[in-house]
Design a protein around this motif. Structure first.
Motif, PDB file in Angstrom:
ATOM      1  N   ARG A  45       1.643  -0.162   9.889  1.00  0.00           N
ATOM      2  CA  ARG A  45       0.190  -0.083   9.769  1.00  0.00           C
ATOM      3  C   ARG A  45      -0.250   1.033   8.834  1.00  0.00           C
ATOM      4  O   ARG A  45       0.357   2.092   8.797  1.00  0.00           O
ATOM      5  N   ALA A  46      -1.343   0.775   8.091  1.00  0.00           N
ATOM      6  CA  ALA A  46      -1.984   1.843   7.324  1.00  0.00           C
ATOM      7  C   ALA A  46      -2.563   2.831   8.339  1.00  0.00           C
ATOM      8  O   ALA A  46      -3.054   2.426   9.395  1.00  0.00           O
TER       9      ALA A  46
ATOM     10  N   THR B 187       0.862  -1.174   0.000  1.00  0.00           N
ATOM     11  CA  THR B 187       0.000   0.000   0.000  1.00  0.00           C
ATOM     12  C   THR B 187       0.900   1.226   0.000  1.00  0.00           C
ATOM     13  O   THR B 187       1.880   1.287   0.751  1.00  0.00           O
TER      14      THR B 187
ATOM     15  N   ILE C 265      -9.434   1.819   8.256  1.00  0.00           N
ATOM     16  CA  ILE C 265      -8.555   1.117   9.182  1.00  0.00           C
ATOM     17  C   ILE C 265      -9.395   0.672  10.374  1.00  0.00           C
ATOM     18  O   ILE C 265     -10.391   1.309  10.714  1.00  0.00           O
TER      19      ILE C 265
ATOM     20  N   GLN D 288      -6.941   1.906  -0.752  1.00  0.00           N
ATOM     21  CA  GLN D 288      -7.005   1.902   0.712  1.00  0.00           C
ATOM     22  C   GLN D 288      -8.251   2.667   1.154  1.00  0.00           C
ATOM     23  O   GLN D 288      -8.504   3.769   0.680  1.00  0.00           O
TER      24      GLN D 288
ATOM     25  N   ASN E 271      -1.135  -4.797   7.595  1.00  0.00           N
ATOM     26  CA  ASN E 271       0.027  -4.046   7.104  1.00  0.00           C
ATOM     27  C   ASN E 271       1.077  -3.861   8.187  1.00  0.00           C
ATOM     28  O   ASN E 271       0.755  -3.684   9.355  1.00  0.00           O
TER      29      ASN E 271
ATOM     30  N   ASP F  83      -3.574   7.645   4.394  1.00  0.00           N
ATOM     31  CA  ASP F  83      -3.289   6.627   3.381  1.00  0.00           C
ATOM     32  C   ASP F  83      -4.532   6.348   2.535  1.00  0.00           C
ATOM     33  O   ASP F  83      -4.426   5.807   1.434  1.00  0.00           O
ATOM     34  N   SER F  84      -5.712   6.695   3.055  1.00  0.00           N
ATOM     35  CA  SER F  84      -6.956   6.436   2.324  1.00  0.00           C
ATOM     36  C   SER F  84      -6.848   6.951   0.896  1.00  0.00           C
ATOM     37  O   SER F  84      -6.374   8.058   0.658  1.00  0.00           O
TER      38      SER F  84
ATOM     39  N   ALA G  79      -6.409  -3.255   7.729  1.00  0.00           N
ATOM     40  CA  ALA G  79      -6.941  -2.252   6.811  1.00  0.00           C
ATOM     41  C   ALA G  79      -7.984  -2.884   5.903  1.00  0.00           C
ATOM     42  O   ALA G  79      -7.863  -4.050   5.523  1.00  0.00           O
ATOM     43  N   THR G  80      -8.992  -2.094   5.572  1.00  0.00           N
ATOM     44  CA  THR G  80     -10.002  -2.518   4.608  1.00  0.00           C
ATOM     45  C   THR G  80      -9.712  -1.826   3.290  1.00  0.00           C
ATOM     46  O   THR G  80      -9.522  -0.616   3.238  1.00  0.00           O
TER      47      THR G  80
ATOM     48  N   ASN H 220      -5.133   1.584  16.629  1.00  0.00           N
ATOM     49  CA  ASN H 220      -4.963   1.004  15.297  1.00  0.00           C
ATOM     50  C   ASN H 220      -4.463  -0.429  15.444  1.00  0.00           C
ATOM     51  O   ASN H 220      -3.367  -0.667  15.940  1.00  0.00           O
TER      52      ASN H 220
END
Length: 191
Positions: free
Chosen positions: A140-141, A96, A163, A160, A137, A145-146, A174-175, A170
């Motif tokens: 982590r995302a 990502t 989260i 992305q 991740n 990052d979206s 991630a979704t 967090n």
């Protein structure tokens, strides 16, 4: 062609910022949830490939968290654009890319696809992701990052989206909003 850092965009507006991917001379693939009445596309700018452009039009793909932002003018100096690929099988390695956490250059977040889901919905019930994939991740995302590209074998298979952060923690899950073949076909017509 694979996604390079020059393809990764930072979209900024009154509500903050998100990430995206330049997929055509004036076309940026991103998330739809960033654009709200508080942060309309008409009040946003897109920085990509050393260029800053305003967004002239936004096309949302209903039932997903995917959007295509059209810029006011083409971005010069980019001749090739990323390819799309199929959704990978569980446990494969993903990447990502995004500007999360206030990064000034695109950050890489290596992950593993856990599973696909027919549907995911945000905590506030405002964002629908259909179909979705869950990715773990490392690092982590994070917020920002979206909208960034999610890659398998160098090709985009998702954007992305969300989260998993219950009580502000967090969990590193991630979704991703999966870019289906039907959406790829529509994007091809819009490029």
């Amino acid at each position: 062609m694979s996604v390079s850092p020059a393809h990764v965009a930072r979209i900024s507006g009154p509500g903050g910022y998100c990430s995206g991917t330049l997929i055509g001379p004036d076309a940026v693939l991103t998330c739809g949830h960033f654009f709200t009445p508080a942060s309309p596309y008409t009040a946003t700018t897109c920085a990509v490939a050393g260029t800053r452009r305003r967004i002239a039009h936004l096309k949302r793909f209903p039932g997903t968290d995917i959007a295509l932002a059209r810029l006011t003018k083409p971005v010069d100096g980019v001749d090739e654009y990323p390819d799309f690929g199929p959704t990978p099988l569980p446990l494969v390695r993903t990447v990502t890319l995004g500007f999360g956490g206030g990064a000034t250059t695109p950050q890489t977040r290596v992950g593993r696809l856990v599973t696909g889901l027919p549907l995911a919905i945000s905590r506030g019930l405002t964002t629908v992701v259909r179909p979705a994939a869950l990715i773990i991740n490392t690092p982590r995302a994070i917020k920002g990052d979206s909208g960034g590209p999610v890659l398998f074998d160098g090709r985009i298979f998702g954007v992305q989206s969300l989260i998993l952060d219950p009580f502000g923690r967090n969990l590193g899950v991630a979704t991703v909003s999966v870019v289906t073949p039907a959406i790829v076909e529509k994007l091809g017509a819009l490029r």
